[in-house]
Design a protein around this motif. Structure first.
Motif, mmCIF file in Angstrom:
data_model
loop_
_atom_site.group_PDB
_atom_site.id
_atom_site.type_symbol
_atom_site.label_atom_id
_atom_site.label_comp_id
_atom_site.label_asym_id
_atom_site.label_seq_id
_atom_site.Cartn_x
_atom_site.Cartn_y
_atom_site.Cartn_z
ATOM 1 N N VAL A 4 0.848 -1.183 0.000
ATOM 2 C CA VAL A 4 0.000 0.000 0.000
ATOM 3 C C VAL A 4 0.882 1.231 0.000
ATOM 4 N N PRO A 5 0.703 2.172 -0.949
ATOM 5 C CA PRO A 5 1.554 3.351 -1.001
ATOM 6 C C PRO A 5 1.576 4.072 0.339
ATOM 7 N N ALA A 139 -2.689 -1.879 -7.341
ATOM 8 C CA ALA A 139 -1.626 -1.022 -6.836
ATOM 9 C C ALA A 139 -1.534 0.286 -7.632
ATOM 10 N N ALA A 140 -1.755 0.198 -8.939
ATOM 11 C CA ALA A 140 -1.739 1.412 -9.769
ATOM 12 C C ALA A 140 -2.884 2.339 -9.383
ATOM 13 N N PHE A 141 -4.036 1.755 -9.076
ATOM 14 C CA PHE A 141 -5.175 2.568 -8.665
ATOM 15 C C PHE A 141 -4.906 3.221 -7.315
ATOM 16 N N LEU A 142 -4.320 2.472 -6.383
ATOM 17 C CA LEU A 142 -3.999 3.035 -5.079
ATOM 18 C C LEU A 142 -2.951 4.143 -5.171
ATOM 19 N N ALA A 143 -1.967 3.934 -6.037
ATOM 20 C CA ALA A 143 -0.864 4.886 -6.143
ATOM 21 C C ALA A 143 -1.247 6.170 -6.869
ATOM 22 N N ALA A 144 -2.059 6.035 -7.931
ATOM 23 C CA ALA A 144 -2.310 7.209 -8.767
ATOM 24 C C ALA A 144 -3.730 7.296 -9.297
ATOM 25 N N ARG A 156 -0.757 -3.247 -20.530
ATOM 26 C CA ARG A 156 -0.722 -1.797 -20.353
ATOM 27 C C ARG A 156 -0.349 -1.434 -18.931
ATOM 28 N N CYS A 157 -0.857 -2.197 -17.969
ATOM 29 C CA CYS A 157 -0.553 -1.943 -16.562
ATOM 30 C C CYS A 157 0.934 -2.128 -16.290
#
Length: 204
Positions: A4-5, A139-144, A156-157
């Motif tokens: 988790v960021p 993780a991409a959604f959580l980060a940005a 793409r991810c």
């Protein structure tokens, strides 16, 4: 998913502070003979899809499309996902040929590149070297706050995370991540970007 960021730690991976004073232009490439994912310097992602019927011409299609992206977006660094250490011989042969074709396009354009092993990329993104594609996307959604459509295999991810890793490695992270995850990138052989940025007219 355990990554988790969190708080951004002081950068310890910086290769050359001077070359990134005006910002880096990084392209991420998740290579595949079927569907190559890419992430452009502005964060846009997409896929280069090929058909089995095109046979060896698929290599030309991928090479030419990557060359077009380079010419249009003028990256000063490309970050590629390396081949997994455990792959079937037929898969190694296919992906190896794709790497050769794309490396030629990068070399022709004088774009330096780095290889990030799949497990290292997953540890950077999620703190789990065996993270499935769903955890990488989460993780991409959580980060940005980023989401990926038309991305059934995470091409793409992964390309998006490859681009992010390049920014992070040179001391200009795009978002916050725990220090332990960011330090995973220290294992990667990052090139010196000074010559490339001089050619592109930065810092003059």
């Amino acid at each position: 998913m355990t990554g988790v960021p969190g708080l951004l730690a002081p950068a310890r991976l910086l290769v050359n502070p001077a070359v990134l004073e005006v910002g880096a232009r990084v392209i991420g490439l998740d290579l595949s003979i079927v569907s190559t994912g890419y992430a452009l310097p502005d964060g846009t992602t997409g896929r280069i899809k090929t058909r089995t019927g095109d046979r060896d011409r698929r290599l030309v299609i991928i090479r030419d499309r990557v060359a077009e992206l380079i010419a249009e977006h003028r990256p000063d660094l490309a970050v590629l996902e390396d081949m997994p250490t455990r792959m079937k011989a037929t898969a190694v042969k296919a992906i190896g040929r794709v790497h050769g074709a794309v490396n030629t396009a990068l070399l022709d354009a004088d774009v330096p590149y780095a290889y990030v092993p799949p497990a290292t990329l997953k540890k950077y993104a999620t703190d789990n070297g065996n993270a499935p594609k769903e955890d990488m996307a989460a993780a991409a959604f959580l980060a940005a706050g980023v989401q990926f459509s038309d991305d059934p295999k995470g091409d793409r991810c992964d390309a998006w995370w490859l681009r992010a890793s390049g920014h992070d490695a040179y001391g200009v992270p795009l978002f916050e991540l725990p220090a332990a995850q960011r330090e995973r990138l220290a294992k990667v052989a990052w090139p010196d970007l000074t010559p490339q940025r001089y050619v592109l007219g930065f810092g003059q």
